[in-house]
Design an enzyme around this catalytic site. Structure first.
Site, PDB file in Angstrom:
ATOM      1  N   ASP A  58      29.756  23.742 -16.083  1.00 44.52           N
ATOM      2  CA  ASP A  58      28.708  24.026 -17.076  1.00 44.52           C
ATOM      3  C   ASP A  58      27.364  24.087 -16.361  1.00 44.52           C
ATOM      4  O   ASP A  58      27.202  23.550 -15.258  1.00 44.52           O
ATOM      5  CB  ASP A  58      28.663  22.944 -18.159  1.00 44.52           C
ATOM      6  CG  ASP A  58      27.652  23.288 -19.249  1.00 44.52           C
ATOM      7  OD1 ASP A  58      27.834  24.317 -19.934  1.00 44.52           O
ATOM      8  OD2 ASP A  58      26.657  22.556 -19.404  1.00 44.52           O
ATOM      9  N   SER A  59      26.389  24.713 -17.007  1.00 46.33           N
ATOM     10  CA  SER A  59      25.043  24.770 -16.440  1.00 46.33           C
ATOM     11  C   SER A  59      24.423  23.376 -16.351  1.00 46.33           C
ATOM     12  O   SER A  59      23.485  23.168 -15.589  1.00 46.33           O
ATOM     13  CB  SER A  59      24.165  25.665 -17.312  1.00 46.33           C
ATOM     14  OG  SER A  59      24.118  25.153 -18.629  1.00 46.33           O
ATOM     15  N   CYS A 105      30.801  26.798 -20.595  1.00 50.68           N
ATOM     16  CA  CYS A 105      29.419  27.158 -20.894  1.00 50.68           C
ATOM     17  C   CYS A 105      29.463  28.550 -21.497  1.00 50.68           C
ATOM     18  O   CYS A 105      30.019  29.479 -20.890  1.00 50.68           O
ATOM     19  CB  CYS A 105      28.601  27.155 -19.594  1.00 50.68           C
ATOM     20  SG  CYS A 105      26.922  27.794 -19.780  1.00 50.68           S
ATOM     21  N   GLU A 120      18.676  18.147 -24.247  1.00 49.63           N
ATOM     22  CA  GLU A 120      18.481  17.730 -22.845  1.00 49.63           C
ATOM     23  C   GLU A 120      17.424  16.633 -22.738  1.00 49.63           C
ATOM     24  O   GLU A 120      17.475  15.789 -21.855  1.00 49.63           O
ATOM     25  CB  GLU A 120      18.039  18.928 -21.995  1.00 49.63           C
ATOM     26  CG  GLU A 120      19.129  19.947 -21.742  1.00 49.63           C
ATOM     27  CD  GLU A 120      20.023  19.595 -20.540  1.00 49.63           C
ATOM     28  OE1 GLU A 120      19.504  19.030 -19.573  1.00 49.63           O
ATOM     29  OE2 GLU A 120      21.226  19.876 -20.607  1.00 49.63           O
ATOM     30  N   CYS A 148      27.463  27.074 -28.359  1.00 48.51           N
ATOM     31  CA  CYS A 148      26.771  26.500 -27.205  1.00 48.51           C
ATOM     32  C   CYS A 148      27.255  25.063 -27.082  1.00 48.51           C
ATOM     33  O   CYS A 148      27.330  24.338 -28.089  1.00 48.51           O
ATOM     34  CB  CYS A 148      25.261  26.531 -27.402  1.00 48.51           C
ATOM     35  SG  CYS A 148      24.375  25.633 -26.104  1.00 48.51           S
ATOM     36  N   HIS A 177      25.986  22.423 -26.022  1.00 50.20           N
ATOM     37  CA  HIS A 177      25.061  21.323 -26.349  1.00 50.20           C
ATOM     38  C   HIS A 177      25.015  21.023 -27.855  1.00 50.20           C
ATOM     39  O   HIS A 177      24.604  19.936 -28.249  1.00 50.20           O
ATOM     40  CB  HIS A 177      23.637  21.683 -25.932  1.00 50.20           C
ATOM     41  CG  HIS A 177      23.359  21.513 -24.479  1.00 50.20           C
ATOM     42  ND1 HIS A 177      24.010  22.230 -23.507  1.00 50.20           N
ATOM     43  CD2 HIS A 177      22.491  20.698 -23.830  1.00 50.20           C
ATOM     44  CE1 HIS A 177      23.538  21.873 -22.325  1.00 50.20           C
ATOM     45  NE2 HIS A 177      22.622  20.958 -22.493  1.00 50.20           N
TER      46      HIS A 177
HETATM   47  N1  DGL Z   1      25.810  25.231 -21.734  1.00 48.72           N
HETATM   48  C1  DGL Z   1      25.102  26.400 -22.193  1.00 48.72           C
HETATM   49  C2  DGL Z   1      25.892  27.169 -23.238  1.00 48.72           C
HETATM   50  O1  DGL Z   1      26.892  26.715 -23.711  1.00 48.72           O
HETATM   51  C3  DGL Z   1      23.759  26.057 -22.757  1.00 48.72           C
HETATM   52  C4  DGL Z   1      22.803  25.414 -21.827  1.00 48.72           C
HETATM   53  C5  DGL Z   1      21.959  26.345 -21.033  1.00 48.72           C
HETATM   54  O2  DGL Z   1      21.133  27.100 -21.581  1.00 48.72           O
HETATM   55  O3  DGL Z   1      22.141  26.315 -19.818  1.00 48.72           O
HETATM   56  O4  DGL Z   1      25.509  28.251 -23.595  1.00 48.72           O
END
Ligand code: DGL
Length: 277
Positions: free
Chosen positions: A11-12, A74, A159, A193, A195
């Protein structure tokens, strides 16, 4: 073949931990290595080229740690990088490895969430711009109406640990209002997403009655279980000693502090670098 071949989860940042948490519930016996690209998060507002470049670096790093199978947990990476990795790189460089995303497990069953035939997608700006959800859902269910809403403030709220505070109410209501202005009869919303599950209590507070909220974690976990059953040639390359590792491109101490909010239990992390890949 190596004795230790974990499933890679990328993931990012922290968000993919909400997906990993569901995967390990369903498939606890497997080994997993999680990689969060925290040093370069968020990906949500970045260009196609940048998301693709960062994601491919991280996937190659996970391959170097003997992952045979990598899950892009992600949405932004799945929307912007998965297809190029699957079509351009894997056949040439790593023909036996597999990289899977989180969009397909959600879109291929989208119809079962709605009675009215109208589905809403809540996602980052990048995922919305890619139109991946709209394209994929139309492939499976051409009659479904799909409406998208970018929620660029939601990831920063999570975050920064502000998802339970009063500031979150403003932005949750704002984006939901914008979505329902597009179609008042929406009766299913996909949290596209990783998050966003942390915002569920706030989102529920502003949802009209009868609207179903869909989180991806359990869907991705069920889909992975099915995939491993259908692909024994991949499954035999996934070792099963119940080990979990957590890697980050930023500070390990910071990761360990934040990760439990997403993963639901404390973790120990290790800092790594993907530079040069
Ligand atoms: N994890 C990313 C997603 O699911 C969101 C977080 C980001 O913008 O890096 O899209």
């Amino acid at each position: 073949m190596y004795a230790y071949q974990p499933i890679g989860i990328f993931d990012s940042g922290y968000g993919g931990l909400t997906v990993m948490r569901e995967i390990v519930k369903v498939l606890p016996e497997y080994d997993y290595v999680y990689l969060g690209d925290n040093a370069r998060t968020p990906y949500g507002n970045r260009s196609f080229e940048t998301v693709y470049h960062y994601t491919w670096q991280c996937v190659q790093y996970l391959f170097s740690r003997h992952c045979h199978l990598v899950i892009l947990a992600c949405n932004t990476a799945s929307a912007k990088a998965l297809r190029t990795i699957q079509q351009r790189h894997l056949p040439v460089t790593f023909p036996e490895r597999r990289v899977l995303g989180v969009i397909r497990p959600t879109t291929e069953i989208a119809q079962q969430f709605t009675r009215n035939g109208a589905v809403g997608i809540l996602a980052t700006t990048g995922t919305v711009q890619s139109a991946s959800y709209v394209i994929e859902i139309r492939k499976f269910f051409p009659a479904l109406r799909v409406y998208q809403q970018a929620c660029p403030m939601w990831v920063p709220l999570v975050e920064n640990n502000e998802h339970e505070g009063p500031g979150a109410d403003y932005f949750v209501k704002k984006y939901l209002d914008q979505l329902f202005q597009q179609a008042a009869d929406l009766d299913a919303l996909i949290l596209a997403c990783t998050h966003y599950p942390l915002l569920i209590p706030k989102i529920k507070a502003y949802l009209p009655d009868g609207v179903q909220l869909i989180s991806q974690g359990p869907l991705v976990a069920a889909s992975l279980k099915d995939y491993l059953r259908r692909h024994p040639e991949i499954d035999r390359h996934c070792s099963k000693s119940g080990r979990r590792e957590f890697l980050t491109t930023d500070s390990a101490a910071l990761f360990a502090r934040q990760a439990s909010i997403f993963y639901g239990e404390p973790v120990e992390a290790q800092q790594i670098s993907v530079e040069g890949l």
